[in-house]
Design a protein around this motif. Structure first.
Motif, PDB file in Angstrom:
ATOM      1  N   ASP A  87     -17.665   7.288  25.049  1.00 17.37           N
ATOM      2  CA  ASP A  87     -18.062   6.108  26.282  1.00 17.37           C
ATOM      3  C   ASP A  87     -19.013   5.317  25.933  1.00 17.37           C
ATOM      4  OD1 ASP A  87     -16.551   7.904  29.041  1.00 17.37           O
ATOM      5  OD2 ASP A  87     -15.541   6.782  27.565  1.00 17.37           O
ATOM      6  N   VAL A 117     -21.474   2.480  23.336  1.00 19.56           N
ATOM      7  CA  VAL A 117     -21.263   1.285  22.389  1.00 19.56           C
ATOM      8  C   VAL A 117     -22.066   1.993  21.221  1.00 19.56           C
ATOM      9  CG1 VAL A 117     -21.690  -0.889  21.776  1.00 19.56           C
ATOM     10  CG2 VAL A 117     -20.981  -0.298  24.041  1.00 19.56           C
ATOM     11  N   ALA A 140     -16.966   4.126  23.091  1.00 20.31           N
ATOM     12  CA  ALA A 140     -16.056   2.889  23.752  1.00 20.31           C
ATOM     13  C   ALA A 140     -15.894   1.796  23.076  1.00 20.31           C
ATOM     14  CB  ALA A 140     -16.818   2.541  25.112  1.00 20.31           C
ATOM     15  N   SER A 141     -16.933   1.828  21.967  1.00 13.10           N
ATOM     16  CA  SER A 141     -16.906   0.498  21.018  1.00 13.10           C
ATOM     17  C   SER A 141     -17.768   1.088  19.807  1.00 13.10           C
ATOM     18  CB  SER A 141     -17.326  -0.660  21.842  1.00 13.10           C
ATOM     19  OG  SER A 141     -17.526  -1.838  20.895  1.00 13.10           O
ATOM     20  N   VAL A 142     -17.136   0.643  18.672  1.00 14.65           N
ATOM     21  CA  VAL A 142     -18.001   1.054  17.472  1.00 14.65           C
ATOM     22  C   VAL A 142     -18.114  -0.115  16.675  1.00 14.65           C
ATOM     23  CG1 VAL A 142     -18.038   2.620  15.502  1.00 14.65           C
ATOM     24  CG2 VAL A 142     -17.154   3.353  17.455  1.00 14.65           C
ATOM     25  N   ILE A 143     -19.235  -0.408  16.135  1.00 11.85           N
ATOM     26  CA  ILE A 143     -19.377  -1.637  15.343  1.00 11.85           C
ATOM     27  C   ILE A 143     -20.101  -1.231  14.247  1.00 11.85           C
ATOM     28  CG2 ILE A 143     -20.143  -3.961  15.196  1.00 11.85           C
ATOM     29  CD1 ILE A 143     -20.495  -2.970  18.463  1.00 11.85           C
ATOM     30  N   GLU A 180     -30.027 -10.750  13.820  1.00  5.58           N
ATOM     31  CA  GLU A 180     -30.834 -10.702  15.291  1.00  5.58           C
ATOM     32  C   GLU A 180     -29.486 -10.295  16.304  1.00  5.58           C
ATOM     33  OE1 GLU A 180     -34.228 -13.885  14.156  1.00  5.58           O
ATOM     34  OE2 GLU A 180     -33.437 -13.651  16.217  1.00  5.58           O
ATOM     35  N   LEU A 181     -29.756  -9.264  16.772  1.00  2.00           N
ATOM     36  CA  LEU A 181     -28.785  -8.916  17.828  1.00  2.00           C
ATOM     37  C   LEU A 181     -29.626  -9.091  19.147  1.00  2.00           C
ATOM     38  CD1 LEU A 181     -27.061  -5.724  16.279  1.00  2.00           C
ATOM     39  CD2 LEU A 181     -26.225  -8.050  16.358  1.00  2.00           C
ATOM     40  N   LYS A 182     -28.657  -9.705  20.047  1.00  4.28           N
ATOM     41  CA  LYS A 182     -29.255  -9.922  21.245  1.00  4.28           C
ATOM     42  C   LYS A 182     -28.818  -9.065  22.620  1.00  4.28           C
ATOM     43  CE  LYS A 182     -29.305 -13.571  24.599  1.00  4.28           C
ATOM     44  NZ  LYS A 182     -29.053 -12.776  25.829  1.00  4.28           N
ATOM     45  N   GLN A 207     -28.867  -5.766  25.257  1.00  2.00           N
ATOM     46  CA  GLN A 207     -28.784  -4.084  25.420  1.00  2.00           C
ATOM     47  C   GLN A 207     -27.534  -3.779  25.306  1.00  2.00           C
ATOM     48  OE1 GLN A 207     -31.989  -2.091  26.580  1.00  2.00           O
ATOM     49  NE2 GLN A 207     -32.511  -3.646  25.119  1.00  2.00           N
ATOM     50  N   ILE A 208     -26.526  -4.167  24.591  1.00  5.36           N
ATOM     51  CA  ILE A 208     -25.312  -3.763  24.492  1.00  5.36           C
ATOM     52  C   ILE A 208     -25.117  -2.442  24.045  1.00  5.36           C
ATOM     53  CG2 ILE A 208     -23.027  -4.299  24.092  1.00  5.36           C
ATOM     54  CD1 ILE A 208     -23.411  -7.226  24.503  1.00  5.36           C
ATOM     55  N   VAL A 209     -26.067  -2.346  22.663  1.00  4.63           N
ATOM     56  CA  VAL A 209     -25.698  -1.150  21.986  1.00  4.63           C
ATOM     57  C   VAL A 209     -26.436   0.015  22.268  1.00  4.63           C
ATOM     58  CG1 VAL A 209     -26.228  -0.134  19.572  1.00  4.63           C
ATOM     59  CG2 VAL A 209     -25.331  -2.328  19.649  1.00  4.63           C
ATOM     60  N   ASP A 210     -25.924   1.160  22.806  1.00  5.28           N
ATOM     61  CA  ASP A 210     -26.435   2.389  23.254  1.00  5.28           C
ATOM     62  C   ASP A 210     -27.095   3.045  22.252  1.00  5.28           C
ATOM     63  OD1 ASP A 210     -23.528   2.546  25.286  1.00  5.28           O
ATOM     64  OD2 ASP A 210     -25.687   2.128  26.129  1.00  5.28           O
ATOM     65  N   SER A 229     -30.443   0.920  22.713  1.00  8.26           N
ATOM     66  CA  SER A 229     -30.882   1.047  24.026  1.00  8.26           C
ATOM     67  C   SER A 229     -31.229   2.641  24.298  1.00  8.26           C
ATOM     68  CB  SER A 229     -30.261   0.307  25.034  1.00  8.26           C
ATOM     69  OG  SER A 229     -28.989   0.777  25.051  1.00  8.26           O
TER      70      SER A 229
END
Lengths: 175, 124
Positions: free
Chosen positions: A49, A51, A72-75, A109-111, A113-116, A144
């Protein structure tokens, strides 16, 4: 999912057909990949659950493992288009959803706090000196919650110190 | 590329001030259903740049998202909103197209769902 099952699935993935030495491309073995992600989830709750970003994803072994453990999401991020093609095939084969981005991680440059969680098996710096620290620095800026990263045993103390002193880590542990 | 990824990508060309968000110019979009996870979605509302999501979804042809996210107290009972959020964040895929920097006009191509953010030598 049981550890053995995860390890089995990762063992079937396509790997680099022509590894590029200058990028330090080599597969992340299913034994270590499965244990690394299993520990990240079972001991720390950092995968399911969440990112999850995979820096230097190569053929996507760690990304697929995170997806199989219900992130929940994998990049997956990588500089090499051939690896990303293989990673895409691997994700399709295992029927998991993974987004991929082609980039130079040191310039990304990633903006926000989406990535856990960031998971990675970065270059060790045998070809491009300091590559391991560049990856770690990038990961610490993006994650994060937590960074799980594989490094040379000889660099353990150096990495722990750098993480705490320079990269704003609240804690640093060898698992 | 899904909008959850678009919501974190910015223009990394040296000297650019207006880096985020990148404008989407789609050529091919596909929709792939994934499981609905309301707890995850509620957790994400605060982290997402809402305007970037709404504009991104609109440029991909989805106009159902409200201009503002509802406040968190009403979220518990607003499944219809969460379904729209779910669909736009996780089910719309840009397969072919470009991500465009608002300041420089530079186009970052997206092929087979993968954005190429590699810079040319003079942009670094």
């Amino acid at each position: 999912m049981k550890l053995k099952q995860l390890e089995g699935l990762l063992g079937d993935l396509e790997q680099f057909s022509n590894p590029k030495v200058e990028l330090e491309q080599y597969p992340t073995g299913p034994h270590i990949a499965s244990r690394m992600l299993f520990t990240a989830e079972n001991s720390y709750g950092d995968i399911t659950d969440k990112v999850v970003a995979d820096f230097g994803c190569g053929c996507g072994t760690l990304s697929v493992a995170a997806a199989l453990l219900d992130a929940a999401s994998v990049i997956g991020f990588d500089i090499d288009p051939q690896s990303l093609e293989t990673a895409t095939l691997n994700a399709e084969e295992l029927e998991v959803e993974i987004d991929f981005v082609q980039c130079d991680i040191t310039k990304l440059e990633l903006k926000g706090q989406i990535v856990d969680t960031v998971v990675m098996n970065p270059p060790f710096g045998t070809r491009k000196k300091g590559a391991d620290m560049e990856f770690l620095s990038a990961a610490m800026k993006v994650a994060s919650q937590a960074v799980y990263s594989l490094h040379k045993t000889s660099t353990r103390e150096h990495i722990k110190r750098a993480a705490l002193r320079d990269f704003n880590a609240k804690s640093a542990q060898v698992l | 590329m899904r909008l959850i990824v678009h919501n974190m990508l910015s223009c990394n060309i040296r000297g650019v001030a207006n880096k985020f968000p990148l404008r989407i110019e789609p050529k091919k979009i596909i929709v792939k259903e994934v499981d609905f996870n309301p707890d995850f979605l509620k957790h994400m509302i605060a982290k997402i740049d809402w305007k970037a999501l709404v504009d991104g979804a609109r440029s991909m042809g989805y106009t159902e998202l409200p201009d503002h996210a509802p406040d968190t107290t009403t979220l518990e009972s607003d499944e219809s909103f969460l379904r729209k959020f779910h669909h736009s964040l996780l089910e719309l895929h840009l397969e072919e197209g470009s991500l465009v920097c608002s300041e420089t006009g530079r186009k970052f191509p997206v092929n087979k769902g993968i954005p190429n953010m590699l810079l040319h030598e003079d942009e670094v």
